[in-house]
Design an enzyme around this catalytic site. Structure first.
Site, mmCIF file in Angstrom:
data_model
loop_
_atom_site.group_PDB
_atom_site.id
_atom_site.type_symbol
_atom_site.label_atom_id
_atom_site.label_comp_id
_atom_site.label_asym_id
_atom_site.label_seq_id
_atom_site.Cartn_x
_atom_site.Cartn_y
_atom_site.Cartn_z
ATOM 1 N N LYS A 49 -3.492 -16.766 7.815
ATOM 2 C CA LYS A 49 -3.356 -15.962 6.029
ATOM 3 C C LYS A 49 -2.245 -17.487 5.618
ATOM 4 O O LYS A 49 -1.039 -17.397 7.122
ATOM 5 C CB LYS A 49 -2.662 -14.717 6.033
ATOM 6 C CG LYS A 49 -2.806 -14.773 5.001
ATOM 7 C CD LYS A 49 -2.872 -12.903 4.245
ATOM 8 C CE LYS A 49 -1.928 -12.736 2.882
ATOM 9 N NZ LYS A 49 -1.375 -10.867 3.236
ATOM 10 N N SER B 146 -4.256 -9.622 -1.176
ATOM 11 C CA SER B 146 -4.265 -10.334 -0.832
ATOM 12 C C SER B 146 -4.628 -11.234 0.533
ATOM 13 O O SER B 146 -4.866 -12.598 0.580
ATOM 14 C CB SER B 146 -2.565 -10.978 -0.909
ATOM 15 O OG SER B 146 -2.035 -10.090 0.115
ATOM 16 N N SER C 140 -3.288 -5.142 2.292
ATOM 17 C CA SER C 140 -3.501 -6.677 1.918
ATOM 18 C C SER C 140 -4.455 -6.226 2.678
ATOM 19 O O SER C 140 -4.899 -8.098 3.170
ATOM 20 C CB SER C 140 -2.442 -7.406 1.787
ATOM 21 O OG SER C 140 -2.313 -7.508 0.422
HETATM 22 N N1 GLN Z 1 -2.357 -4.981 -3.191
HETATM 23 C C1 GLN Z 1 -0.706 -5.341 -3.117
HETATM 24 C C2 GLN Z 1 0.119 -5.551 -4.128
HETATM 25 O O1 GLN Z 1 -0.714 -6.400 -4.923
HETATM 26 C C3 GLN Z 1 -0.429 -5.279 -1.704
HETATM 27 C C4 GLN Z 1 -0.181 -6.275 -1.102
HETATM 28 C C5 GLN Z 1 0.036 -6.483 0.093
HETATM 29 O O2 GLN Z 1 0.002 -5.290 0.723
HETATM 30 N N2 GLN Z 1 0.918 -7.702 0.111
HETATM 31 O O3 GLN Z 1 1.458 -5.520 -3.837
#
Ligand code: GLN
Length: 491
Positions: A91, A166, A190
């Site tokens: 990532k 994400s 994420s």
């Molecule tokens: N979707 C969640 C957010 O927008 C989780 C993000 C993540 O785990 N990095 O905060």
């Protein structure tokens, strides 16, 4: 069949239809059925073929071929490292020296990592080869990759839909066979949510299990690196090589291997009552129950448990996370990190901040910085941040209570199926709701995994559904074993 004896075109054709697990690759490498160079070629070929459409990668590692050739030369040096010569994807918020690390942001568009994150260093030490860096929501904020400054990734199962986020690039790359496995990061879901959307396995270890050194920080008390794989078995193979106490991360800790889990007949599974109510797609609920039936058929006891205050998880998360985001992202000030204020800029310092942060950061990132600045500001700190921290402790108490009764806690990973592009971009709250079942594990620091438990047919596509399993602190290996029981039974 010895693939090496085949003519190269036929060999590639066979590989194209054959998406391999890490376990299969290890075997093929060992039996010299395939070389590391061929593996890398195979994945680069597939990326070239499919990634124009899917866009799971932001950049490729130009050195991958060279590294693979040298791995093949040194194959005798592999010792007992199973990951030797095996490529993987990373990532784009995890630093790999000399490779770009944009975190999906214009702010870091031209940044090349000056040092190696501990996790990548560990994997390099095992002889793993980076294929490239994967797409993500800007600074890991989002649930669809639509917040990436470089355009979204598409879900390989249905390209009209988001891959989740994400870590959407990592999930899509693994699902489409563009990498055998990938690293992601999980602050509120994420790793797990995109894994659920793309039909792969996503594992968020115990907070601190994998060093955060070299991870571009989002919310430091919640951030955790983990793997996305095709199978639970693969997650178990790679997991030990990500781990370890690290003097560069004071929150890192040791995870000990737990012996084999007890007989499934003694296993007690708790299904979270509060996570089965309003907002959950009925079809996902049914899949969750079917998966639990599999455990029951193995002799496990399944019972409803209550996490009375977990329903506040999302509210707490959306106070604590932006607070930490606002502080972590303050470093991108046009002077020290990221884009720089132009040398011929004539305004004052404040104008400089506005110029650089205005142009370098996207809408969602700005929204969270503003929210977090507000919740931390004097006069509001007690009402928001402090209160949220207190409720966070209460949620931890709820889990502790529940784990007195059960070995593992289960819920759907997401309330809904993979959604279509644009469906939630105008309404941040509906996007935030994607994380309603995943944020608690981060707030409490628990290990949690999402495994695929079948599909639901919609618009002529079979859309994947994920089941989330959560274990007590440091019981990561046990969690993998429990998730593995399902996998073994259905495959
Ligand atoms: N979707 C969640 C957010 O927008 C989780 C993000 C993540 O785990 N990095 O905060």
């Amino acid at each position: 069949m010895d693939l090496r004896k085949l003519n190269p075109y036929l060999r590639i054709a066979i590989n194209v239809i054959y998406i391999m697990t890490v376990k299969e690759i290890i075997k093929k490498l060992k039996e010299k059925e395939i070389s590391s160079a061929e593996l890398v070629e195979h994945y680069l070929g597939r990326i070239k073929e499919a990634d124009g459409e899917i866009k799971s990668y932001l950049s490729l590692n130009e050195e991958a071929r060279k590294e693979a050739l040298s791995a093949d030369e040194k194959l005798s040096a592999r010792g007992d490292s199973p990951l030797f010569g095996i490529p993987y994807a990373v990532k784009d918020n995890i630093l790999a020296k000399d490779l770009p690390a944009t975190a999906g942001s214009r702010m870091l568009e031209n940044y090349t990592a000056a040092y190696e994150s501990t996790v990548v260093k560990n994997l390099r030490g095992e002889g793993s080869i980076i294929l490239g860096k994967t797409n993500m929501d800007e600074f890991a904020m989002g649930s669809s990759t639509e917040n990436s400054a470089f355009g979204p990734t598409k879900n390989p199962v249905d390209t009209a839909r988001v891959p989740g986020g994400s870590s959407g690039g990592s999930a899509a790359a693994v699902a489409a066979g563009l990498a055998p496995w990938a690293l992601g990061s999980d602050t509120g879901g994420s790793i797990r949510q995109p894994a659920a959307f793309c039909g792969v396995v996503g594992f968020k270890p115990t907070y601190g299990a994998v060093s955060r050194h070299g991870l571009i920080a989002m919310a430091s008390s919640l951030d955790q690196i983990g793997p996305l794989t095709r199978t639970v078995e693969d997650a178990k193979i790679v997991f030990p090589y990500l781990l370890g106490r690290d003097k560069m991360d004071a929150t890192s800790l040791e995870i000990e291997e737990q012996g084999n889990i007890k007989n499934p007949k003694n296993l007690k599974i708790g299904i979270v009552k509060e996570f089965l109510g309003e907002g959950l797609d009925e079809r996902i609920k049914n899949k969750t129950m079917e998966a639990l039936d599999v455990y029951k058929s193995l002799g496990a006891e399944v019972k409803e448990i209550s996490l009375p205050r977990a329903s506040y998880g999302l509210a707490v998360y959306y106070i604590i996370m932006p607070s930490e985001v606002s502080s972590n992202l303050a470093r991108y000030d046009g002077i020290r990190y990221g884009k720089h204020i132009a040398e011929d800029f004539t305004g004052d310092l404040l104008d400089g901040y506005i110029e650089v942060r205005g142009a370098g950061l996207g809408k969602e990132t700005k929204r969270r910085i503003m929210l977090g600045t507000h919740t931390l500001s004097s006069g509001y700190y007690d009402a928001y941040y402090l209160k949220a921290q207190k409720v966070r402790s209460m949620i931890a108490e709820d889990f502790a209570e529940a784990f007195k009764e059960v070995d593992v806690i289960v819920s759907p990973t997401t309330p809904g199926l993979p959604f279509k592009f644009g469906e939630k971009t105008d309404n941040p709250i509906s996007m935030y709701l994607s994380d309603v079942y995943t944020v608690s594990a981060n707030l409490v620091g628990l290990p949690a995994i999402s495994i695929p438990v079948g599909t639901v047919s919609e618009d002529g596509k079979d859309l994947p559904v994920g089941l989330q399993l959560m274990s007590p602190h440091k019981k990561d290996y046990e969690l993998l074993d429990i998730a593995g029981l399902y996998e073994k039974e259905v495959s």
